[in-house]
Design an enzyme around this catalytic site. Structure first.
Site, mmCIF file in Angstrom:
data_model
loop_
_atom_site.group_PDB
_atom_site.id
_atom_site.type_symbol
_atom_site.label_atom_id
_atom_site.label_comp_id
_atom_site.label_asym_id
_atom_site.label_seq_id
_atom_site.Cartn_x
_atom_site.Cartn_y
_atom_site.Cartn_z
ATOM 1 N N ASN A 125 40.159 27.096 21.089
ATOM 2 C CA ASN A 125 40.309 25.921 20.233
ATOM 3 C C ASN A 125 40.299 24.705 21.152
ATOM 4 O OD1 ASN A 125 41.013 23.924 18.485
ATOM 5 N ND2 ASN A 125 43.018 24.769 17.935
ATOM 6 N N TRP A 126 39.168 24.025 21.175
ATOM 7 C CA TRP A 126 39.040 22.873 22.093
ATOM 8 C C TRP A 126 39.715 21.618 21.554
ATOM 9 C CZ3 TRP A 126 33.209 23.156 23.996
ATOM 10 C CH2 TRP A 126 33.090 24.207 24.917
ATOM 11 N N LYS A 127 40.181 21.705 20.316
ATOM 12 C CA LYS A 127 40.875 20.572 19.680
ATOM 13 C C LYS A 127 40.043 19.288 19.806
ATOM 14 C CE LYS A 127 45.191 23.019 20.289
ATOM 15 N NZ LYS A 127 46.635 23.000 20.434
ATOM 16 N N HIS A 169 46.098 25.464 11.105
ATOM 17 C CA HIS A 169 46.678 25.193 12.421
ATOM 18 C C HIS A 169 47.873 24.263 12.259
ATOM 19 C CE1 HIS A 169 47.199 23.876 16.538
ATOM 20 N NE2 HIS A 169 46.498 24.934 16.898
ATOM 21 N N GLU A 222 51.003 31.586 15.888
ATOM 22 C CA GLU A 222 51.195 30.537 16.890
ATOM 23 C C GLU A 222 52.542 29.854 16.649
ATOM 24 O OE1 GLU A 222 47.229 29.037 18.707
ATOM 25 O OE2 GLU A 222 47.728 27.774 17.010
ATOM 26 N N GLY A 264 51.047 24.151 23.576
ATOM 27 C CA GLY A 264 50.860 22.998 24.454
ATOM 28 C C GLY A 264 52.025 22.723 25.397
ATOM 29 N N SER A 318 50.248 28.503 24.607
ATOM 30 C CA SER A 318 50.357 28.477 26.073
ATOM 31 C C SER A 318 49.860 29.758 26.746
ATOM 32 C CB SER A 318 51.795 28.167 26.500
ATOM 33 O OG SER A 318 52.144 26.866 26.056
ATOM 34 N N GLY A 355 44.305 27.218 23.553
ATOM 35 C CA GLY A 355 44.051 25.779 23.550
ATOM 36 C C GLY A 355 43.721 25.286 24.945
HETATM 37 P P1 13P Z 1 47.766 25.892 23.851
HETATM 38 O O1 13P Z 1 47.071 27.105 24.367
HETATM 39 O O2 13P Z 1 47.333 24.613 24.513
HETATM 40 O O3 13P Z 1 49.245 26.065 23.812
HETATM 41 O O4 13P Z 1 47.315 25.690 22.320
HETATM 42 C C1 13P Z 1 47.428 26.760 21.464
HETATM 43 C C2 13P Z 1 46.747 26.389 20.216
HETATM 44 O O5 13P Z 1 47.199 25.538 19.478
HETATM 45 C C3 13P Z 1 45.475 27.061 19.908
HETATM 46 O O6 13P Z 1 45.114 26.858 18.591
#
Ligand code: 13P
Length: 244
Positions: free
Chosen positions: A7-9, A96, A166, A172, A207, A228
């Site tokens: 998920n590159w957000k 999400h 999640e 994050g 994470s 992420g």
């Molecule tokens: P991180 O891996 O940065 O914690 O993010 C997880 C996430 O939200 C994936 O959708």
């Protein structure tokens, strides 16, 4: 089937450079028949990613979200019909926590799931509790409500659905949830869905990185990872892929 989802957000990456780094570092990893590696760039970068990854024997394309509405006067939204114009898009994340915080209720997430299934796009449905909910001992109740909001949908029994657990407090932060805590939640999700006759693959996200992914993947009911931050680096992501 196992899944590794990036998920590159809302990040814009140099896609050619990312793919080069991934392909140069992944070595021999499992084929698409056993491991689906799905990259979810932002909407604008999806066509470019499809074009650049066309030669890859590993990389597939997904979307980070979809509208719950049909095409029409909905400023700023992208419908499942638009996504389905790209035959390469087989997966889409919904629910999400970052979208739930922006207003997506359980009812909206359910509508999004229905729209995706109508277009034969597999939903990756995120569920997970806040730290406050966890500490109040209400986690199972909270997860149950999230699962209950869509799991009575008859069409789910004949379509594939992926659940990503999640926990919001692990996203994050750089600190993944403890294995025992992940196990409890995943087992609960699996058991809850089984009572509805839904066979679902369950992923963990929060994470995840190359260093902790192996241990998380060794859990028997975990079918993959939703990543992420660590997915933004093609080399790090390739190392995670090697742990499958
Ligand atoms: P991180 O891996 O940065 O914690 O993010 C997880 C996430 O939200 C994936 O959708």
């Amino acid at each position: 089937m196992k899944y590794l989802i990036a998920n590159w957000k809302m990040n814009s990456l140099d896609i050619s450079d990312w793919i080069l780094k991934f392909e140069n570092n992944c070595g021999e990893i499992s084929s698409r028949e056993t491991l689906q590696i799905v990259i979810c760039p932002n909407f604008l970068q999806i066509p470019f990613f499809i074009e650049k990854s066309a030669f890859s024997k590993y990389l597939l394309t997904g979307s980070q979200d979809v509208s719950e509405k049909d095409p029409g006067p909905f400023t700023g939204q992208v419908s499942s019909k638009h996504l389905s114009n790209f035959s390469e898009i087989d997966y889409c994340i919904v629910g999400h926590s970052e979208q739930r915080m922006a207003g997506d209720t359980n009812a909206i997430v359910f509508q999004k799931i229905q729209k995706l299934i109508n277009e034969k796009i597999s939903p990756i449905v995120c569920v997970g509790e806040s730290l406050e909910t966890k500490e109040s001992g209400d986690r199972e109740n909270f997860l149950f409500k999230q699962l209950e909001s869509f799991s009575n949908f008859e069409n789910l029994k004949s379509n594939s659905i992926i659940i990503a657990y999640e926990p919001i407090w692990a996203i994050g932060t750089g600190i993944s949830a403890e294995i025992s805590s992940i196990r409890e939640s995943i087992d609960f999700i699996k058991a809850t869905l089984e009572t509805k006759n839904i066979q679902s693959e369950i992923l963990y996200g929060g994470s995840v990185n190359a260093a902790n992914s192996k241990e998380i993947l060794s859990e028997k009911n975990i079918s993959g990872l939703l990543v992420g931050n660590a997915s933004l680096d093609g080399e790090e992501f390739a190392k995670i892929a090697q742990n499958f």
